[in-house]
Design an enzyme around this catalytic site. Structure first.
Site, PDB file in Angstrom:
ATOM      1  N   HIS A 126      19.356 -11.666   8.681  1.00  0.00           N
ATOM      2  CA  HIS A 126      19.966 -12.571   7.693  1.00  0.00           C
ATOM      3  C   HIS A 126      20.349 -11.821   6.409  1.00  0.00           C
ATOM      4  O   HIS A 126      20.529 -12.443   5.374  1.00  0.00           O
ATOM      5  CB  HIS A 126      19.024 -13.738   7.399  1.00  0.00           C
ATOM      6  CG  HIS A 126      18.789 -14.594   8.597  1.00  0.00           C
ATOM      7  ND1 HIS A 126      19.763 -15.386   9.155  1.00  0.00           N
ATOM      8  CD2 HIS A 126      17.697 -14.748   9.393  1.00  0.00           C
ATOM      9  CE1 HIS A 126      19.290 -16.000  10.230  1.00  0.00           C
ATOM     10  NE2 HIS A 126      18.036 -15.625  10.396  1.00  0.00           N
ATOM     11  N   LYS A 138       0.838  -1.205   0.000  1.00  0.00           N
ATOM     12  CA  LYS A 138       0.000   0.000   0.000  1.00  0.00           C
ATOM     13  C   LYS A 138       0.867   1.247   0.000  1.00  0.00           C
ATOM     14  O   LYS A 138       0.620   2.197  -0.741  1.00  0.00           O
ATOM     15  CB  LYS A 138      -0.894  -0.044   1.247  1.00  0.00           C
ATOM     16  CG  LYS A 138      -2.217   0.631   1.188  1.00  0.00           C
ATOM     17  CD  LYS A 138      -3.174   0.109   0.158  1.00  0.00           C
ATOM     18  CE  LYS A 138      -3.021  -1.318  -0.182  1.00  0.00           C
ATOM     19  NZ  LYS A 138      -3.653  -1.851  -1.322  1.00  0.00           N
TER      20      LYS A 138
HETATM   21  C1  F6R Z   1      -3.262  -3.012  -4.754  1.00  0.00           C
HETATM   22  C2  F6R Z   1      -4.193  -3.536  -5.728  1.00  0.00           C
HETATM   23  C3  F6R Z   1      -3.729  -4.637  -6.602  1.00  0.00           C
HETATM   24  C4  F6R Z   1      -4.825  -5.680  -6.745  1.00  0.00           C
HETATM   25  C5  F6R Z   1      -4.397  -6.759  -7.754  1.00  0.00           C
HETATM   26  C6  F6R Z   1      -5.443  -7.846  -7.868  1.00  0.00           C
HETATM   27  O1  F6R Z   1      -3.854  -2.022  -3.977  1.00  0.00           O
HETATM   28  O2  F6R Z   1      -5.301  -3.086  -5.840  1.00  0.00           O
HETATM   29  O3  F6R Z   1      -2.564  -5.211  -6.116  1.00  0.00           O
HETATM   30  O4  F6R Z   1      -5.078  -6.238  -5.493  1.00  0.00           O
HETATM   31  O5  F6R Z   1      -4.211  -6.163  -9.003  1.00  0.00           O
HETATM   32  O6  F6R Z   1      -6.664  -7.324  -8.255  1.00  0.00           O
HETATM   33  P1  F6R Z   1      -8.004  -8.109  -8.029  1.00  0.00           P
HETATM   34  O7  F6R Z   1      -8.208  -8.256  -6.572  1.00  0.00           O
HETATM   35  O8  F6R Z   1      -9.056  -7.268  -8.687  1.00  0.00           O
HETATM   36  O9  F6R Z   1      -7.833  -9.439  -8.697  1.00  0.00           O
END
Ligand code: F6R
Length: 602
Positions: free
Chosen positions: A502, A483
């Site tokens: 490590h 994030k």
């Molecule tokens: C990070 C984010 C991405 C999604 C990833 C999977 O904040 O939003 O990492 O989690 O692209 O997306 P979904 O959950 O839509 O398959």
């Protein structure tokens, strides 16, 4: 990734297309464009690099137009530029197209058919429109046949909306792998890659399937397969509240969505409780998990991080061994599977190409599958055997927040239902604990000023940062780091705190921010020890601990919640820290650079 809209009907199309694109902008925001046809059947093309706001400034408001197509782009082939922005046109100007997806054989198609054609962009998309024009001009096909022949020739993923500029009272649409919907209304019809974009016009949508071509006028929609067989399909009602699509009084979607998490927890309890107040999940899901000898969780990004917490929940609550895999790795480097695997796909959008790639293989092998998604009717939901919805409401900020906590909550509900079905005693009452968590999240969010201050003191200027934790806290720090890096652009690592010594500890120098998460009573003291090791080496330490494990030195103490569900509460400060760090660095919090929501390319 990328967004498509199209409208043909009785209202002026400019604002309909532009506000549809505004809604889809979170899916790609490198460049955008619209093509509209005025009352005298004259076409007008407007394209701009950057955001929809820039395109809006460019559009000539004096034109009245009643049909058109539009696109917002996340660049795959070709840099973000006006030339590479969609719509693209054939050289003669006969055809105009918008495209989501990637054409894998565009170079071969170019060599085979279009060697003499002068291209105006470096996109794969332009090949499609030039190819359609080539079939019409060289093989004297009519538009629909040329469109079908192009579809048969092209390999890859696509959602397409096409205008024949000599007959602009008709729009054409087709798709393969990428989603595309046709919306219906009185005296108008629409095309949209997501119902959200057109829900202000209609809530009635028809799903277009791979290998079909749709022809739309303002009064009719005809769907046929590539052999010309007419396909009848009823529309469905998209249950999207147009009010959920706005930011309301919030400055950014990300903070709105962080704030919505207590309500999502409460909604999930309500959605999964039966009339007796017991959590309930479709029995066939439970019996298939009971029959299986291992659960495989497949996901990407934030959903993958939620998957690790899910593993812990499923193993601890049900006793079923569970593995977590990155979809992009699993698809091409498949591990040796057990005899009776059960697959769980975690995907907020339900459209992620990497995850879908695995689901296709799973379906081919005949293994049972379940998708947890926020989007009913999404590809992964349709193609998996079972679906459980996240009920989080539209997540518009590119950085996922409420979908992460919703995924963990639904996995906890699932785990408890499986345990009950298997006759195993669950170590917790999930519905009761989620109620406590909803209140605890509210308490943490109320303290948002503390996290804003901590973001300034620890992260406003640093180039890198570390989150550390062990066990369940390790899973959370992986998400915390993701994030932070995606919205603040601080190079962040989520590290198992025991692993620091490590090798990674070599990176700690004066003022390196190291944020420790301590909610696990067994491993917490060890993480605290690791925090002291980095403090001794000059780190700018911040410890976030849980009530009962806290010390005077801690920057924040989280309200106590059940041991198995601590990620639902410990992730909240990390979401707020990412948000405020991005805000103070002047970043576009909702649309971080290079990213897009719903990653529909592999
Ligand atoms: C990070 C984010 C991405 C999604 C990833 C999977 O904040 O939003 O990492 O989690 O692209 O997306 P979904 O959950 O839509 O398959």
């Amino acid at each position: 990734m990328c967004g498509i809209v199209g409208y043909i009907g009785n209202k002026d199309v400019k604002e309909i297309l532009l506000s549809g694109l505004d809604t889809l902008e979170y899916r790609g925001y490198d460049s955008a464009g619209i093509y509209i046809t005025d009352e005298a059947n004259q076409g007008h093309l407007f394209k701009e690099k950057g955001r929809i706001a820039a395109l809006r400034d460019k559009v000539d408001n004096s034109i009245s137009a009643f049909s058109g197509i539009g696109h917002t782009r996340w660049a795959t082939h070709g840099i973000p530029s006006v030339e590479n922005a969609h719509p693209h046109q054939s050289t003669s100007g006969h055809f105009t197209i918008v495209h989501n997806g990637v054409i894998e054989n565009f170079e071969e198609v170019k060599d085979a058919y279009l060697a003499d054609v002068h291209f105006h962009s470096t996109t794969d998309t332009e090949v499609i429109v030039q190819l359609i024009a080539w079939f019409v001009e060289s093989e004297e096909l009519d538009t629909i046949d040329a469109f079908k022949k192009a579809i048969v020739t092209l390999k890859g993923s696509y959602a397409l909306a096409l205008v024949d500029n000599e007959n602009p009272n008709t729009l054409y649409a087709a798709k393969n792998k990428s989603p595309l919907l046709l919306g219906t209304g009185e005296g108008f019809n629409v095309i949209s890659s997501d119902a959200m974009a057109m829900v202000r016009e209609t809530d009635q949508f028809i799903e277009l399937m791979d290998g079909e071509v749709a022809t739309l006028t303002k009064d009719s929609i005809k769907i046929e397969d590539l052999a010309g067989e007419i396909i009848e399909r009823d529309s469905y009602t998209a249950h999207i509240d147009a009010n959920d699509l706005g930011k309301g009084t919030y400055p950014y979607y990300m903070i709105k969505e962080i704030d919505e998490q207590p309500a999502v927890m409460r909604k999930l309890i309500q959605q999964y409780q039966n009339e007796n107040g017991d959590l309930e999940i479709n029995e066939s899901v439970l019996s298939e998990i009971k029959e299986s000898d291992r659960v495989y969780i497949i996901a990407c990004g934030t959903s993958y991080n939620a998957g690790w917490v899910g593993k812990q929940l499923i193993e601890r609550i049900t006793g079923t061994p569970t593995e977590v895999h990155l979809a992009s790795e699993f698809a091409y480097n498949t591990p040796l599977l057990t005899k009776k695997p059960f697959f769980i796909f975690l995907s907020q959008s339900g459209e992620t190409a990497d995850s879908r790639q695995v689901l296709v293989q799973v379906n081919k092998a005949g293994y049972p599958s379940l998708t947890l998604t926020n989007v009913p009717g999404s590809t992964l939901s349709r193609e998996a055997k079972h679906t459980l919805l996240l009920h989080a409401g539209p997540e518009i900020a590119v950085a996922s927040t409420k979908a992460y906590t919703a995924q963990i909550a639904v996995l906890a509900i699932l785990a408890e239902c499986v345990a009950k079905y298997n006759g195993v005693d669950s170590p917790l009452d999930v519905a009761h604990e989620l109620g406590i968590i909803a209140n605890a999240i509210e308490t943490v969010i109320d303290d948002h000023e503390i996290f804003e201050r901590l973001s300034v003191t620890h992260l406003s200027t640093s180039k890198n940062a570390f989150y550390i934790g062990r066990g369940i806290d390790y899973y959370v720090v992986m998400e915390a780091a993701l994030k932070l890096k995606e919205v603040s652009y601080v190079q962040a690592e989520g590290w198992a705190s025991g692993e620091l010594k490590h090798g990674t500890i070599a990176l700690i120098e004066d003022n390196t921010p190291v944020i420790s998460i301590i909610t696990d009573k067994v491993s917490g003291p060890h993480t605290r020890g690791n925090a002291h090791e980095v403090i001794s080496r000059g780190a700018n330490s911040m410890i976030i601990s849980m009530e009962g494990l806290d010390r005077q030195e801690d920057a924040y103490v989280l309200p106590k919640v059940h041991d198995l569900l601590t990620p639902l509460i410990s992730v909240i400060p990390t979401q707020l820290i990412a948000y405020y760090t991005a805000l103070h660095r002047g970043n576009d919090v909702d649309k971080p650079r290079n990213l897009a929501k719903s990653v529909t390319v592999e």
